[in-house]
Design a protein around this motif. Sequence first.
Motif, PDB file in Angstrom:
ATOM      1  N   LEU A 118       4.278 -13.156  -6.608  1.00  0.00           N
ATOM      2  CA  LEU A 118       3.032 -13.506  -7.301  1.00  0.00           C
ATOM      3  C   LEU A 118       1.902 -12.556  -6.907  1.00  0.00           C
ATOM      4  O   LEU A 118       1.075 -12.163  -7.732  1.00  0.00           O
ATOM      5  N   MET A 119       1.869 -12.186  -5.640  1.00  0.00           N
ATOM      6  CA  MET A 119       0.829 -11.249  -5.198  1.00  0.00           C
ATOM      7  C   MET A 119       1.021  -9.875  -5.847  1.00  0.00           C
ATOM      8  O   MET A 119       0.059  -9.242  -6.270  1.00  0.00           O
ATOM      9  N   ARG A 120       2.257  -9.440  -5.923  1.00  0.00           N
ATOM     10  CA  ARG A 120       2.517  -8.138  -6.562  1.00  0.00           C
ATOM     11  C   ARG A 120       2.139  -8.193  -8.041  1.00  0.00           C
ATOM     12  O   ARG A 120       1.561  -7.248  -8.578  1.00  0.00           O
ATOM     13  N   ASP A 177       4.089  -5.170   3.243  1.00  0.00           N
ATOM     14  CA  ASP A 177       4.250  -4.794   1.837  1.00  0.00           C
ATOM     15  C   ASP A 177       3.104  -3.871   1.413  1.00  0.00           C
ATOM     16  O   ASP A 177       1.989  -4.322   1.144  1.00  0.00           O
ATOM     17  N   ALA A 178       3.395  -2.581   1.327  1.00  0.00           N
ATOM     18  CA  ALA A 178       2.349  -1.606   0.993  1.00  0.00           C
ATOM     19  C   ALA A 178       1.800  -1.814  -0.412  1.00  0.00           C
ATOM     20  O   ALA A 178       0.684  -1.387  -0.718  1.00  0.00           O
ATOM     21  N   ALA A 179       2.560  -2.497  -1.278  1.00  0.00           N
ATOM     22  CA  ALA A 179       2.064  -2.759  -2.642  1.00  0.00           C
ATOM     23  C   ALA A 179       0.851  -3.682  -2.615  1.00  0.00           C
ATOM     24  O   ALA A 179       0.135  -3.798  -3.605  1.00  0.00           O
ATOM     25  N   LEU A 180       0.623  -4.339  -1.486  1.00  0.00           N
ATOM     26  CA  LEU A 180      -0.513  -5.260  -1.383  1.00  0.00           C
ATOM     27  C   LEU A 180      -1.711  -4.604  -0.705  1.00  0.00           C
ATOM     28  O   LEU A 180      -2.663  -5.290  -0.325  1.00  0.00           O
ATOM     29  N   ASP A 181      -1.672  -3.294  -0.556  1.00  0.00           N
ATOM     30  CA  ASP A 181      -2.738  -2.596   0.169  1.00  0.00           C
ATOM     31  C   ASP A 181      -4.128  -2.845  -0.416  1.00  0.00           C
ATOM     32  O   ASP A 181      -5.108  -2.835   0.297  1.00  0.00           O
TER      33      ASP A 181
END
Length: 461
Positions: free
Chosen positions: A221-223, A147-151
Amino acid sequence: MQNHGSPRRNRSVQAAQAACPGLINLVQAVDGGLCRIRLAGGRMTAVQARALAAAAREHAEGPLEITNRANLQLRGIRAEAGPGLIQALIDAGLGPLPASDRVDTVALSRRDARRNVMISPLAGIDPQMRIDTSALAADLLQAMQQDAALDGLSPKFAVLLDGGERLVDRRHPHDIWLCIDQRDLPQPPGLWLGLASAPAVPVHCPGYTAPQDAVTTVLALMRAFMELATAGQLRMRDVLADQGLQVLLSRARRHGARLKLATPPAGALPCATGVEPPLDPARLGQQPQAGGDLCLIGFQAPLARLDADMLEGLAELSSQLGRGELRFTPWQGGLLPHIRAVNAPAALTGLRQLGLITDAADPLARLLACAGRRGCARTQADTKADALRLARAELPPTGIHLSGCPRSCAAASPAGHTLLAVDGNHYDLYRRGSGRDFGECLGRHLTLEMATGIMRPPAAE
Ligand code: SF4
């Protein structure tokens, strides 16, 4: 307003990522380069252990250490040896996914930094567990990396999965945790979900999710966290304090979180009483394993350190007597699973011959010490050497942690007693209280002998 990716937040995350060692991001320490190898589920195969031992011999002068997140780190990496070491570890399958993308070292390093999913070392093999969290952890690790949104996730951001096993690090706060309902119900509600706390200290536990929705919900939740966190907010507790639980949950729902809001009833979550895993004799020696006549053998590495020969010896024992699998614990040790009961004596003998501790009565089974003088510029004392001296004294039946400075790298949670170095020969002594700090100060500027005298249990009449 979305704060994800703001220049100020990016700078704080980059600083955190640069300071935190990883498999790609080697950090310079007093004794040379430092490489942290995040192990999925705290596990490695015997083949990987041999590869790591060979790489350690070829590229480093220092030992391997078992970290308090059940990872391994290699110290004393020689100058110029970094690229060869990293390649060897990736070739052994110890790196982040996907290996085919290895040319992009920045992306690879970021994926590596978020491989922080902790499960019990007994996951899948404990007769007492309620669910096997191994597959869930593997799915979550894969999804988090892809998930690149979590970079921009901090390398400290961590998830715990508690399947109800005998040994779980369930008092140490995690940014997100999932815990199976502990009650014997015909239709248990699933996994309770908590934030910025721990299953045994559930400060924020807004509800539960079904096992099949767990990965989606944790990722959501992480996003949400990534979007809401502003500069300097690297952990879930920061966003909760700033924006509140409802804002976070509402944002997570937009990302697909499937959470049933509920308050956990009495008995649904584990309680904070009882023996802590670091002091639990059930983590050392021969212990039961689910399935047939199998058992597991727990061990501890003296002051968390292994050398290449010890790691190779562990690989050999697991190949000959088990199924070629090693597991490490957050308590400076590990275990050999899948040992037939008839082979337990040979496994115990082999572990002792490697210099590993298998008996909870050994004083070194209760002593923790940070890297100390040989490994860290911040230290005020030679904590490792002092811990070895302390092991020869009569000690209380508590965990004892020697910390070179207040950062407390060796202990995720406060130990029964903490010795905080103040100079080369003196420590302040603390006894754990109910909080997250070292606890009540029992004395300041003490020599080891003075501190031992204060800690020592009174002689029986
Ligand atoms: S606790 Fe302090 S002295 Fe010890 S390793 Fe960590 S930073 Fe260094």
